[in-house]
Scaffold this motif. Structure first.
Motif, mmCIF file in Angstrom:
data_model
loop_
_atom_site.group_PDB
_atom_site.id
_atom_site.type_symbol
_atom_site.label_atom_id
_atom_site.label_comp_id
_atom_site.label_asym_id
_atom_site.label_seq_id
_atom_site.Cartn_x
_atom_site.Cartn_y
_atom_site.Cartn_z
ATOM 1 N N SER A 45 0.887 -1.040 -0.056
ATOM 2 C CA SER A 45 -0.061 0.100 -0.055
ATOM 3 C C SER A 45 0.934 1.427 -0.090
ATOM 4 C CB SER A 45 -0.967 -0.049 0.980
ATOM 5 O OG SER A 45 -1.809 -1.273 1.296
ATOM 6 N N ASP A 162 -5.379 -1.102 -5.406
ATOM 7 C CA ASP A 162 -4.834 -1.822 -3.895
ATOM 8 C C ASP A 162 -5.893 -2.668 -3.363
ATOM 9 O OD1 ASP A 162 -3.218 -2.380 -1.825
ATOM 10 O OD2 ASP A 162 -3.336 -0.546 -0.654
ATOM 11 N N GLU A 163 -5.781 -3.988 -3.434
ATOM 12 C CA GLU A 163 -6.843 -4.836 -3.036
ATOM 13 C C GLU A 163 -8.182 -4.806 -3.722
ATOM 14 O OE1 GLU A 163 -6.248 -6.307 0.773
ATOM 15 O OE2 GLU A 163 -4.407 -5.700 1.358
HETATM 16 MG MG LIG Z 1 -2.086 -2.799 2.289
#
Ligand SMILES: [Mg+2]
Ligand SMILES: Nc1ncnc2c1ncn2[C@@H]1O[C@H](COP(=O)(O)OP(=O)(O)OP(=O)(O)O)[C@@H](O)[C@H]1O
Lengths: 251, 262
Positions: A45, A162-163
């Motif tokens: 991240s 991010d994810e």
């Molecule tokens: Mg993360």
């Protein structure tokens, strides 16, 4: 398109210094589709946030679309789309439709281009059913589709996620994967995503990077990744081995 | 910049009207607010006496001039001091990925026109004082200048207060006291304060240039503290002198922004 040269970011936490990312170097060319793996706290991240200019690197060099993200953040914003799976970038109290309109104003997208783009995204992501609801009333899967559309309204060259599949059911996941694959192959958008879902990697990513303890532990194709552990047959086994040996060598 | 601001503020104001409350409720609320504003003015008039050598109307003039600037800033810029909430909630990250300055996004976030009544109230007091005082017409040009100066000074203080929150994310109340305190301080003639305070406020935070120094010029009076008369005209210089460090502090804050761990 994306270039990191010995990039690092550390945080001072009371007296200690946490090196979230250190000496990270890689290059991603235009049109690539790259997946980024790594255990919790590896620095994924943090890397994404350096790419979109949210965090200023404490060392090294970062370039996205030829720009230094932390210095040219607002210029870069027009060329990059960002999705945080854990947290929406939309406005909690505004209906999805109004969030999109606000984004149109912020990015100065012209009305005609916006209309056709929004229609297309509404169609492919199936936003029609909930566009009138405030974002806080959306389910996770609906919100994620809303976020994806919001990140693409200004037709960016690069998309970082991010994810993006966190917490989604199998059908929603498949829908989003399919959407991302087509975005990359049909419109040539460069995509970089982080994930803990190995299915994302297997189904989407021609190239895999593994970040561990803020460093690049692996960079190559999925086949290369599998070859690092001869005798192990599933990607879960291979990645488990990489994560655990990474932890041992760090000690 | 300005057009982006107006667009964003307009979008929020429209959203507030459409989704927050029914239109009838807004209308009732608006009437009640206007009524309280009138009541507040009456209270101010009744309770103001001559103060530290300044007449009733002169005090109202100083009060009105400072309050117009302060209420204007409170409505259009005041939101920036909510930054620590956005940092903690992670919504500040979302502002940083947009192609518009996060300062503008913060200032317009959830913009609501309901505070316009306060500006009108302050303006009414100022207008009354200007009419009641027998002022030299050749000095009135200073009135708009001092209001703009006041707006810039208060906006800079708010920006400084917001910048501090990049480091002291847990101290928004302290910071709040600072901006609102400045607003309160400038409501009275500075001659009620002790000399050291005035000196600090004049030179360190240039609050004396919001209404005191230029106000003395408009009123055609000498400074009871004996500052030279050229000081009456230094407002714009002081405003720029504060805006510059505020802008630098803001940029520094952004560069040192840490986001959140998850
Ligand atoms: Mg993360
Ligand atoms: N704002 C911050 N302040 C202090 N430390 C931070 C901050 N942000 C991240 N860190 C630290 O940096 C390291 C990397 O965090 P990061 O969020 O980048 O990991 P990640 O790879 O995204 O992990 P996950 O898979 O759990 O999301 C962690 O040790 C984390 O504690």
């Amino acid at each position: 398109m994306i270039e990191l040269d010995r990039a690092g970011r550390s945080f001072k936490v009371r007296r200690e210094v946490v090196h979230a990312v250190r000496d990270l170097s890689f290059t991603i060319a235009a049109g690539e589709f790259v997946g980024c793996l790594g255990p919790n706290g590896a620095g994924k991240s943090t890397t994404i946030k350096m790419l979109c200019g949210i965090l200023t690197p404490t060392s090294g060099r970062v370039r996205v679309a030829g720009l230094d993200p932390s210095r040219r953040r607002t210029t870069l914003a027009r060329r990059i789309g960002v999705v945080f799976g854990q947290r929406t970038t939309l406005w909690w109290d505004l209906p999805l439709r109004d969030s999109f309109e606000l984004i149109r104003l912020l990015y100065n997208v012209d009305r005609v281009a916006y209309r056709s783009r929004l229609d297309e995204l509404t169609e492919t992501l199936g936003l029609g059913d909930f566009a009138a609801k405030p974002v806080r009333q959306l389910s996770l899967g609906q919100r994620m589709r809303g976020d994806l559309a919001a990140a693409l309204l200004h037709a960016p060259d690069v998309l970082v996620l991010d994810e993006p599949t966190i917490g989604l059911d199998v059908v929603s996941k498949a829908g989003i994967r399919d959407f991302l694959r087509r975005l990359n192959s049909e419109q040539g958008t460069t995509v970089l995503l982080t994930t803990h879902d190995l299915g994302d990697i297997e189904r989407l990513c021609r190239r895999v990077m593994l970040i561990d303890h803020g460093r690049l532990a692996f960079d190559g194709t999925l086949d290369d990744l599998m070859a690092t552990a001869p005798g192990r047959s599933t990607i879960e086994e291979v990645v488990t081995r990489l994560y655990t040996t990474g932890r041992e060598t760090a000690r | 910049m300005v057009s982006t601001y107006i667009l964003l503020a307009w979008t929020w104001a429209r959203a507030a009207m459409a989704y927050r409350a029914s239109f009838a409720l807004m209308a009732v609320l608006g009437t009640v607010l206007a009524a309280t504003d009138v009541a507040v003015i009456l209270v101010i008039f009744a309770n103001t006496t001559s103060l530290a050598g300044f007449s009733h109307d002169e005090v109202l003039f100083l009060y009105g001039a400072s309050n117009v600037a302060f209420c204007f800033c409170d409505m259009f810029v005041g939101n920036v001091d909510r930054i620590s909430r956005h940092i903690k909630a992670g919504t500040f990250d979302a502002m940083l990925i947009r192609p518009v300055s996060p300062w503008i996004q913060l200032a317009t976030d959830n913009f609501s026109p309901t505070r316009a009544g306060r500006i009108a109230q302050a303006a009414a007091v100022l207008a009354y004082a200007l009419a009641a005082l027998d002022l030299d017409a050749r000095r009135l040009w200073m009135v708009p200048v001092m209001i703009v100066t006041g707006v810039v000074i208060f906006a800079s203080l708010w920006t400084l207060a917001a910048s501090v929150q990049f480091v002291l994310t847990d101290a928004p109340e302290v910071v709040n006291a600072f901006t609102y305190g400045s607003g309160q301080l400038t409501q009275y003639p500075f001659s009620v304060y002790a000399r050291d305070l005035v000196r600090g406020v004049t030179y360190a935070l240039p609050l004396a240039f919001v209404n005191w120094q230029p106000g003395l010029y408009v009123l055609g009076r000498d400074d009871p503290f004996g500052t030279p008369s050229f000081m009456r005209f230094l407002g714009p210089v002081a405003a720029v002198g504060l805006a510059l460090p505020a802008w630098l502090a803001w940029r520094r804050g952004i560069r040192h922004y840490r986001s959140t761990g998850s």
